[in-house]
Write a protein that holds these residues in place. Structure first.
Motif, short mmCIF file in Angstrom:
data_model
loop_
_atom_site.label_atom_id
_atom_site.label_comp_id
_atom_site.label_asym_id
_atom_site.label_seq_id
_atom_site.Cartn_x
_atom_site.Cartn_y
_atom_site.Cartn_z
N GLU A 1 47.44 43.26 34.63
CA GLU A 1 46.94 41.89 34.73
C GLU A 1 47.03 41.36 36.16
O GLU A 1 46.12 40.68 36.65
N ARG A 2 48.15 41.67 36.83
CA ARG A 2 48.30 41.22 38.23
C ARG A 2 47.23 41.86 39.11
O ARG A 2 46.63 41.20 39.95
N LYS B 1 43.86 40.19 38.60
CA LYS B 1 43.72 38.92 39.32
C LYS B 1 43.50 39.15 40.80
O LYS B 1 42.69 38.46 41.44
N GLU B 2 44.25 40.12 41.36
CA GLU B 2 44.08 40.42 42.78
C GLU B 2 42.67 40.95 43.05
O GLU B 2 42.05 40.64 44.07
N GLU C 1 39.95 40.23 41.26
CA GLU C 1 39.02 39.11 41.15
C GLU C 1 39.04 38.26 42.42
O GLU C 1 37.99 37.83 42.90
N GLN C 2 40.24 37.98 42.96
CA GLN C 2 40.33 37.20 44.18
C GLN C 2 39.67 37.92 45.36
O GLN C 2 38.96 37.31 46.17
#
Length: 357
Positions: free
Chosen positions: A62-63, A66-67, A69-70
């Protein structure tokens, strides 16, 4: 604007585009790497023998997601900037081509004029030496314009500052005006300089400052473009600025019996306006910025320019001193301030502040 100025802008814009493309590529690579790490973490979670290990790997996935996506958003943002820079680069290339053609045409006309002048000189070769000397003296007498020299009065500077919006478009015009005041007050000839400071300047401030105080110098700091200048509206809230054309601004500056000696547009892309100011005899000297200029660069240039002027330096020396201040500070905008002047004046001999005799 001259072809050399457009070349400088084009070079700067091309570098901005390449840097943005490089950033976009770096973030895209980071996104790919993070996607790979997501897949590995999920694969490890599916193969884990204990529930704790599986949950740990899923949280890691999950982390990483997110990274990724950013990183993707950052890549899109930088690619958008690169696209904008590419469009500006194409526009500058078109302007450069047009300027080069115009300069070639000017050169051809100049050669034709020189040929005709040479023919006239040859036909007049039999004139007496005395007549030629008299004509030469007459030309010298009228060669330089009799500009208003502030020997018996203070140098009056009208400081107009405009930045009505918050966020990325907000400018520190108040800081710039403070730095200018401090620079003048620390100068040798500070008693011979008078500042008319107009923060949050409106078009009414422009007309009032021109007609009431008849300034020798009109200084504008704020937002501008090739043919536009943005003033503020008479309101206390943040708002979109009042946009006026460069021609309307020039008409306002000209609306006085004592026109200014210098107009300084300390704002982005304003160098495109300065040739009109001197060619239409609105002011014999004008300074503008050849491209987008950072807020800190503009403040540094202005403070050092007026410090040099108030120390008795010529306009040319003050301009060079302000450019040197940018270089000494390690700032990137030293080549952006551009000085233009009429053909019949010399910035190297034009001193704006002189002590009373």
């Amino acid at each position: 604007m001259s072809a050399s100025q457009y070349r400088s802008q084009l070079k700067r814009k091309r570098k901005q585009r390449l840097d943005a493309q490089k950033k976009a590529g770096e973030y895209r690579s980071k996104e790919t790497r993070k996607r790979s790490e997501v897949a590995k973490a999920r694969s490890a979670a599916s193969k884990a023998k204990s529930a704790m290990t599986a949950r740990s790997k899923l949280r890691e996935a999950e982390r990483r997601e997110k990274e990724a996506e950013q990183a993707g958003k950052d890549a899109d943002r930088w690619q958008g900037k690169a696209t904008d820079y590419a469009e500006q680069e194409a526009d500058l290339q078109t302007k450069l081509d047009k300027a080069e053609r115009a300069e070639l045409d000017d050169a051809q006309r100049r050669r034709e004029r020189e040929t005709k002048q040479a023919e006239r000189r040859r036909t007049a070769a039999d004139r007496a030496l005395h007549d030629r000397l008299e004509q030469t003296e007459a030309k010298v007498d009228w060669a330089m314009r009799d500009i208003r020299a502030p020997k018996t009065e203070k140098l009056r500077i009208l400081l107009l500052g405009s930045s009505s919006e918050r966020g990325e478009r907000a400018l520190r015009v108040g800081r710039e005006q403070k730095r200018i005041r401090n620079a003048v007050e620390s100068a040798l000839l500070r008693d011979y300089v008078e500042l008319d400071v107009r923060p949050a300047a409106t078009t009414e401030d422009l007309l009032d400052g021109i007609t009431k105080n008849r300034p020798h110098v009109v200084h504008f700091s704020g937002h501008s473009d090739d043919d536009l200048i943005e003033f503020e509206d008479e309101t206390d809230d943040y708002h979109e600025g009042v946009v006026v054309t460069a021609r309307a601004f020039a008409s306002a500056v000209r609306a006085t019996d004592d026109p200014p000696l210098l107009v300084l547009l300390n704002s982005c892309n304003s160098a495109a306006q300065i040739d009109r100011l001197v060619q239409e005899q609105i002011a014999p000297f004008a300074i503008g910025m050849a491209d987008e200029i950072e807020d800190g660069d503009a403040i540094t240039y202005a403070a050092q320019f007026y410090a040099a002027v108030a120390n008795g330096q010529s306009i040319r020396s003050a301009h060079l001193s302000a450019q040197a201040a940018l270089e000494l500070a390690g700032l990137a905008g030293a080549e952006l301030p551009t000085l233009a002047h009429a053909d019949d004046v010399d910035p190297a001999t034009a001193v704006l502040v002189k002590p009373a005799e």
